[in-house]
Write an enzyme that holds these catalytic residues in place. Structure first.
Site, PDB file in Angstrom:
ATOM      1  N   GLN A   1     -42.865  22.420  36.103  1.00  0.00           N
ATOM      2  CA  GLN A   1     -42.316  22.516  37.462  1.00  0.00           C
ATOM      3  C   GLN A   1     -41.423  23.748  37.587  1.00  0.00           C
ATOM      4  OE1 GLN A   1     -41.509  17.868  37.263  1.00  0.00           O
ATOM      5  NE2 GLN A   1     -40.551  18.713  39.097  1.00  0.00           N
TER       6      GLN A   1
ATOM      7  N   GLU B   1     -39.026  12.850  47.619  1.00  0.00           N
ATOM      8  CA  GLU B   1     -38.322  11.803  46.882  1.00  0.00           C
ATOM      9  C   GLU B   1     -37.883  10.592  47.708  1.00  0.00           C
ATOM     10  OE1 GLU B   1     -35.710  14.967  45.313  1.00  0.00           O
ATOM     11  OE2 GLU B   1     -35.869  13.893  43.425  1.00  0.00           O
TER      12      GLU B   1
ATOM     13  N   ARG C   1     -25.868  13.342  41.168  1.00  0.00           N
ATOM     14  CA  ARG C   1     -26.618  12.790  42.311  1.00  0.00           C
ATOM     15  C   ARG C   1     -26.427  11.278  42.404  1.00  0.00           C
ATOM     16  NH1 ARG C   1     -30.255  14.543  46.324  1.00  0.00           N
ATOM     17  NH2 ARG C   1     -30.537  16.671  45.629  1.00  0.00           N
TER      18      ARG C   1
ATOM     19  N   PHE D   1     -43.253  14.732  38.698  1.00  0.00           N
ATOM     20  CA  PHE D   1     -42.306  13.660  39.014  1.00  0.00           C
ATOM     21  C   PHE D   1     -40.921  13.905  38.424  1.00  0.00           C
ATOM     22  CE2 PHE D   1     -46.595  11.652  38.634  1.00  0.00           C
ATOM     23  CZ  PHE D   1     -46.831  11.545  39.994  1.00  0.00           C
TER      24      PHE D   1
ATOM     25  N   ALA E   1     -36.243  18.461  43.706  1.00  0.00           N
ATOM     26  CA  ALA E   1     -35.239  18.116  44.714  1.00  0.00           C
ATOM     27  C   ALA E   1     -35.839  17.971  46.114  1.00  0.00           C
ATOM     28  CB  ALA E   1     -34.090  19.131  44.711  1.00  0.00           C
TER      29      ALA E   1
ATOM     30  N   PHE F   1     -33.733  11.475  40.984  1.00  0.00           N
ATOM     31  CA  PHE F   1     -32.748  12.241  40.207  1.00  0.00           C
ATOM     32  C   PHE F   1     -31.383  11.552  40.156  1.00  0.00           C
ATOM     33  CE2 PHE F   1     -30.510  16.393  39.296  1.00  0.00           C
ATOM     34  CZ  PHE F   1     -31.367  16.890  38.324  1.00  0.00           C
TER      35      PHE F   1
ATOM     36  N   THR G   1     -28.202  19.935  44.341  1.00  0.00           N
ATOM     37  CA  THR G   1     -26.750  19.762  44.417  1.00  0.00           C
ATOM     38  C   THR G   1     -26.030  20.953  43.783  1.00  0.00           C
ATOM     39  OG1 THR G   1     -26.737  18.486  42.376  1.00  0.00           O
ATOM     40  CG2 THR G   1     -26.937  17.261  44.430  1.00  0.00           C
TER      41      THR G   1
ATOM     42  N   GLU H   1     -39.554  19.226  34.977  1.00  0.00           N
ATOM     43  CA  GLU H   1     -38.552  20.156  35.505  1.00  0.00           C
ATOM     44  C   GLU H   1     -37.890  20.891  34.342  1.00  0.00           C
ATOM     45  OE1 GLU H   1     -35.663  18.711  38.428  1.00  0.00           O
ATOM     46  OE2 GLU H   1     -34.344  20.389  37.987  1.00  0.00           O
TER      47      GLU H   1
ATOM     48  N   ARG I   1     -38.038  11.800  39.980  1.00  0.00           N
ATOM     49  CA  ARG I   1     -38.076  11.542  41.429  1.00  0.00           C
ATOM     50  C   ARG I   1     -36.878  10.690  41.913  1.00  0.00           C
ATOM     51  NH1 ARG I   1     -43.915  10.052  44.064  1.00  0.00           N
ATOM     52  NH2 ARG I   1     -43.601  10.979  46.104  1.00  0.00           N
TER      53      ARG I   1
HETATM   54  N1  LUZ Z   1     -33.202  18.839  40.283  1.00  0.00           N
HETATM   55  C1  LUZ Z   1     -32.098  19.592  40.184  1.00  0.00           C
HETATM   56  C2  LUZ Z   1     -33.313  17.876  41.198  1.00  0.00           C
HETATM   57  O1  LUZ Z   1     -32.025  20.442  39.312  1.00  0.00           O
HETATM   58  N2  LUZ Z   1     -31.096  19.401  41.043  1.00  0.00           N
HETATM   59  C3  LUZ Z   1     -31.127  18.467  42.001  1.00  0.00           C
HETATM   60  O2  LUZ Z   1     -30.185  18.331  42.781  1.00  0.00           O
HETATM   61  C4  LUZ Z   1     -32.278  17.652  42.084  1.00  0.00           C
HETATM   62  N3  LUZ Z   1     -32.364  16.684  42.982  1.00  0.00           N
HETATM   63  C5  LUZ Z   1     -33.445  15.934  43.030  1.00  0.00           C
HETATM   64  C6  LUZ Z   1     -34.459  16.156  42.141  1.00  0.00           C
HETATM   65  N4  LUZ Z   1     -34.399  17.118  41.242  1.00  0.00           N
HETATM   66 MO1  MOS Z   2     -37.348  16.456  40.492  1.00  0.00          MO
HETATM   67  S1  MOS Z   2     -36.614  14.651  39.978  1.00  0.00           S
HETATM   68  O1  MOS Z   2     -37.901  17.405  39.331  1.00  0.00           O
HETATM   69  O2  MOS Z   2     -37.367  16.739  42.059  1.00  0.00           O
END
Ligand code: LUZ
Ligand code: MOS
Length: 755
Positions: free
Chosen positions: A191, A707, A304, A222, A502, A338, A433, A226, A336
Site C-alpha cells: 500500500q 473504512e 486513532r 486492508f 486512511a 486503524f 491523523t 501499509e 481498516r
Molecule cells: N494510516 C495512517 C491510517 O498512517 N494514519 C492514519 O491516520 C490512518 N487512518 C486510518 C487508516 N490508516
Molecule cells: Mo489503512 S488501516 O492502511 O487505511
C-alpha cells in the site's frame, strides 16, 4: 462507469505480483523464522541447509550492507533477528535458492538454539511491567471528576476486543531486480511504495534515487500492507544486492498468517456517567493496546483509538488514556479503521451497560446523545454533524419501533430461538491523523494522438481508486474513459507518496489529478482561442465530449487536433500537480486541533436470530443509511460498503485470533480461522445514501468510503447480546468480542458451563 478492472479481473488477466514474468537467473527466497516468542539467540545452525542442492546463499543479520532496521515510527524492529528474538515468526535467516521448493526445503533444515526469556502476551501484564512502546497518550475535555459527582447514573466495567487477520487474497510478497549502476527495481505488493523504498534504502545502504518501487495492483491490503509489505521487499532487496541476481518471495498462506501482525487486540476499562435525562455527561476510558513486539504503526493506531473513543456522541467531560503495550506477538499493524473500531466498541459497551443498568434501550441513549453541528470533539475540532439526519432517515426508512416490536413478538412465541437487534451509529474522521501525510501528487501526460496517461501515488487494491481517478480526468477534460489510462504506482513517476490508507486515497490523489488536469485544460483553452482566433484568450472556450466549443456553439476543432496544435506551438502537454489538504493540524502538546478534513456519518440497524440450543446465530439483516456525499461511483462505493460491513461483522462474530501462552498462533490456517462466507453474510444487506450535498473537502462533493462502513458491523455484537438477554433475562455477558458461537453458548447456559 463500471470498474475499469472488471473485464480483466473476470478473465483472470489482471496482473498481480505472482503474474509478473520472471527474469532468467531469478532466485527464490524463503525465511527461517523464530521458533520461540522471546529468547536470546545463541546459535544458528545453517550448515545442513547451506549444503543442500539448489541453495545459493543464506543471509543473516550480519550480512546486511545497510542498517538492520525497518522500524518506521520507532527504530525498534530489526529486519533479521540478531541477538534476540521477540516473537514467533520473526525472520531470522533468509534462504536464497534456485527454486521455490529448494528454498522452502532448506528452511526446514535450519535450527536455532535459544535461551528462553519470559513471554508476555497480555497487554495488561505488559503495562504492569512497564513494557510500553511509547509514553501514554491522553485526551482531556471538561472535568470528569466534578461531572461524575453530579451524575444520576454511573456504570463502570471492562471491555475486551480481539484482533483480526487481514486475509488479503493475495499474500505478502516482492520481487527485487538488480539494475545498472548498483540500483534495484522492486515489484512489491504494498500500500506504500515510498515506505518500501525507504525501508529498502535503509537495509541496503543505497540512496532512494537508486531504488525504483513498482506496484501494479494488490489483491487486497486492508492495512496489512501499509507497513508490513516492507519486510518482504527489504529481504528480497538484500538478497538481490548480495547475489547480484533477481530475488522473488511470495509468502505461502501459513507463512503469512504466522509471520505478519494483525488488527490490535485491546483491553479497556470504562466509566460512564449519565444525568436523569439519559444525557451522557462524563466518560473515562483507559485503553491497553496489544502492540506486539515492535512499534510498527501502533502509536498512530493508538491515537486513532482516542480520536474515536466517543464515536458519534457528544460527551462534555472526557478523559481517555491509552497505553501501547509491548508483548511478544508479531507486531500488530494497520487494519481498516486503524484503532477507531476498538475505541468505538468500548463506548458502545459502556452505553449497553448503562441501558441495562437503568432499564432503557441502548437506542434511547444513543439517539439522545448524537453529535450536533457546533459540538466539540474531545480533541478540539468543531463538529459538522450528519449524525442525527442519518439516524432519523434510518428510523424513517426502516422503522426501528416496528423492528423492535417484531423481534419482541417473535421472542414471545419462540422458546429456543431469539431475535436481537442493535442500532449502530458511526462517525469516522477522514485524513491521516499525522497531518504531514495528507498530501498527494499526480502526473498527467497528454500524447499527440490525444490519449491521456495518468500516474498518482494511489495504489489500486481492489477498492476502485483507479476508476475514480480516471473519472476525475474524464470529467475535467470531458473525454470518454477509453482515451484515458491510469498507470501503475511507481516511485520514479511519483515521489514521496503517502501510503494508500486512511480512506483518503481517492480524496488526495483525485484532488491532485483534478489540479493537474485543470491546469492542462486552461492551457489548451488558450491554444484553442489562438487557433480559432476568438480573441478572448480562452475565456469563451469549453471542451465537451471531445470537441471544442466557443460561446456555447460547437467549433470546428476536436480534442485530437487541439492537442496537436498545442504540440506544434510548443505548449507543454504534461503536468505534475501537488495537493495538500487545507486546514488540517494537530498539536500533541495540548492534544487539540483540527485533524480531520471532515467526518463520515451513518446509522445501521443489525438484526440477528439466535439458536438457543446450539449457540449459533444468523445475521438476518443489516440496514444502513450512509453519508457518502455525492458519490462519484455508487457501484464502487456500494462494493466498499458491503465489503466493509461484512469484514466488521466477521471481526465481531466468527473471526478469532488465538495465540497460546507461548505466543504461538493457533488459528494459523483457514481451518481454524473462520471468516464470513456467502452462507454467513446477512440475508438482507440494504444501503441507502443519506442525501447530503455539502462543500466538503473530497472530490466532486463525494466522501471517503473505505473504512467507515466496517464499524456498522459492531452492531452485530450488541444484537447478539440483546438476543441472549431475551433468552435469559438479566444476563450480563462479559464484554468480550468476538461473540463466537462457543461464547454465546456459554452465556446462554452459564451454570452448565460452571459445572
Ligand atoms: N494510516 C495512517 C491510517 O498512517 N494514519 C492514519 O491516520 C490512518 N487512518 C486510518 C487508516 N490508516
Ligand atoms: Mo489503512 S488501516 O492502511 O487505511
Amino acid at each position: 462507469m463500471t470498474n475499469i478492472d472488471a473485464a480483466s479481473h473476470v478473465r483472470g488477466e489482471s496482473v498481480y505480483l505472482d503474474d509478473i514474468p520472471l527474469l532468467q537467473g531469478t532466485l527464490f527466497a524463503c525465511v527461517f523464522d523464530a521458533p520461540v516468542a522471546h529468547g536470546v539467540l545463541n546459535h544458528l545452525d545453517l550448515s545442513v541447509a547451506q549444503a543442500m542442492e539448489g541453495v545459493v546463499r543464506i543471509v543473516t543479520a550480519r550480512d546486511l550492507r545497510g542498517e538492520n532496521q525497518i522500524g518506521g515510527i520507532i527504530a525498534d524492529e530489526p529486519l533479521l533477528a540478531d541477538h534476540h528474538v521477540h516473537f514467533q515468526g520473526m525472520p531470522v535467516a533468509l534462504v536464497l535458492a534456485e527454486t521455490e521448493a529448494a528454498a522452502r526445503a532448506a528452511v526446514h533444515h535450519i535450527s536455532a538454539q535459544t535461551e528462553p526469556l519470559e513471554i508476555i502476551t497480555d497487554p495488561r501484564v505488559a503495562h504492569q511491567k512497564g513494557e510500553l512502546i511509547i509514553p501514554p497518550k491522553r485526551f482531556h475535555m471538561g472535568d470528569t471528576q466534578a461531572a461524575f459527582a453530579a451524575c444520576a447514573h454511573i456504570v463502570e466495567g471492562r471491555a475486551d476486543v480481539n484482533g483480526q487477520e487481514h486475509l488479503y487474497l493475495e499474500t505478502q510478497g516482492a520481487y527485487a531486480v538488480p539494475t545498472e549502476g548498483g540500483g534495484l527495481r522492486i515489484y512489491s505488493s504494498t500500500q506504500g511504495p515510498t515506505a518500501v523504498q525507504r525501508a529498502v534504502s535503509r537495509v541496503t545502504g543505497l540512496p532512494m534515487h537508486l531504488i525504483e518501487v513498482e506496484t501494479g495492483r494488490l489483491g487486497g491490503g486492508f492495512g496489512g500492507k501499509e507497513d508490513q509489505a516492507n519486510t518482504w521487499a527489504a529481504l528480497c532487496a538484500v538478497g538481490a544486492q548480495l547475489t547480484g541476481r533477481p530475488v522473488k518471495y511470495s509468502l505461502h498462506r501459513m507463512e503469512d498468517l504466522r509471520m505478519t501482525g494483525k488488527r490490535h487486540p485491546y483491553s479497556a476499562d470504562y466509566k460512564l456517567g449519565l444525568d436523569r435525562d439519559l444525557r451522557l455527561v462524563a466518560y473515562e476510558a483507559t485503553f491497553y493496546q496489544n502492540a506486539g513486539a515492535a512499534a510498527d504503526l501502533s502509536p498512530a493506531v493508538l491515537e486513532r483509538t482516542l480520536f474515536h473513543c466517543t464515536n458519534s456522541y457528544y460527551i462534555p467531560n472526557v478523559t481517555a488514556t491509552a497505553f501501547s503495550c509491548r508483548t511478544h506477538l508479531p507486531p500488530n499493524t494497520a487494519f481498516r479503521g486503524f484503532g477507531g473500531p476498538q475505541g468505538m466498541f468500548v463506548i458502545e459497551c459502556a452505553i449497553a451497560h448503562a441501558a441495562e443498568h437503568i432499564g432503557v434501550s441502548a437506542a434511547e441513549i444513543q439517539q439522545k446523545n448524537l453529535l450536533e453541528t457546533g459540538h466539540i470533539f474531545p480533541y478540539g475540532q468543531v463538529v459538522e454533524s450528519e449524525a442525527r439526519p442519518a439516524w432519523q432517515q434510518a428510523d424513517h426508512q426502516f422503522d426501528f419501533a416496528k423492528i423492535r416490536q417484531e423481534a419482541d413478538a417473535f421472542n414471545a412465541n419462540h422458546r429456543y430461538q431469539k431475535r436481537g437487534i442493535a442500532m449502530m451509529p458511526v462517525c469516522f474522521g477522514i485524513s491521516f491523523t499525522k497531518t504531514a501525510m495528507n498530501q498527494a501528487r499526480a502526473l498527467v501526460h497528454i500524447y499527440t494522438d490525444g490519449s491521456v496517461a495518468i500516474s498518482t501515488g494511489a495504489v489500486e487494491m481492489g477498492q476502485g481508486v483507479n476508476t475514480k481517478i480516471l473519472q476525475v480526468a474524464a470529467q475535467v477534460f470531458s473525454l470518454s474513459p477509453g482515451r484515458i489510462k491510469v498507470h501503475s504506482t511507481n516511485t520514479l513517476r511519483i515521489a514521496n507518496t503517502s501510503p494508500s490508507a486512511a480512506s483518503a486515497t481517492a480524496d488526495l490523489n483525485g484532488k491532485a489529478t483534478q489540479l493537474a488536469c485543470t491546469a492542462l485544460l486552461e492551457r489548451l483553452k488558450k491554444v484553442a482561442a489562438e487557433v480559432l482566433k476568438t480573441g478572448d484568450n480562452g475565456t469563451g472556450i469549453a471542451l465537451r465530449e471531445g470537441r471544442v466549443w466557443h460561446n456555447g456553439l460547437p467549433a470546428d476543432l476536436d480534442w485530437g487536433a487541439l492537442v496537436n496544435h498545442a504540440y506544434l506551438k510548443r505548449v507543454s502537454l504534461s503536468e505534475h500537480a501537488h495537493y495538500a489538504t487545507p486546514g488540517v493540524h494537530f498539536d500533541w502538546d495540548t492534544a487539540k486541533g483540527h485533524p480531520f478534513a471532515y467526518h463520515v456519518f451513518g446509522t445501521a440497524v443489525v438484526q440477528v436470530t439466535l439458536d438457543c440450543l446450539r449457540g449459533t446465530y444468523t445475521l438476518d439483516a443489516v440496514r444502513v443509511v450512509h453519508d457518502y456525499g455525492q458519490s462519484m461511483n455508487p457501484l464502487v462505493d456500494l462494493g466498499q460498503i458491503e465489503g466493509g460491513i461484512v469484514q466488521g461483522l466477521g471481526w465481531m462474530t466468527l473471526e478469532e485470533v488465538v495465540y497460546d501462552e507461548k505466543g504461538r498462533l493457533r488459528s494459523n490456517a483457514l481451518s481454524t480461522y473462520k471468516i464470513p462466507d456467502i452462507y454467513s453474510v446477512p440475508k438482507i444487506l440494504e444501503v441507502f445514501p443519506l442525501d447530503t450535498n455539502r462543500d466538503n473537502l473530497a472530490v466532486f462533493r463525494s466522501k471517503a468510503v473505505g473504512e467507515p462502513p466496517l464499524m456498522y458491523g459492531i452492531g452485530a455484537y450488541f444484537a447478539i447480546r440483546d438476543a441472549i438477554r431475551a433468552f435469559r433475562p438479566g444476563a450480563s455477558p462479559a464484554f468480550d468480542a468476538p461473540f463466537t458461537p462457543e461464547k454465546v453458548l456459554i452465556n446462554l447456559y452459564p451454570a452448565a458451563h460452571a459445572e
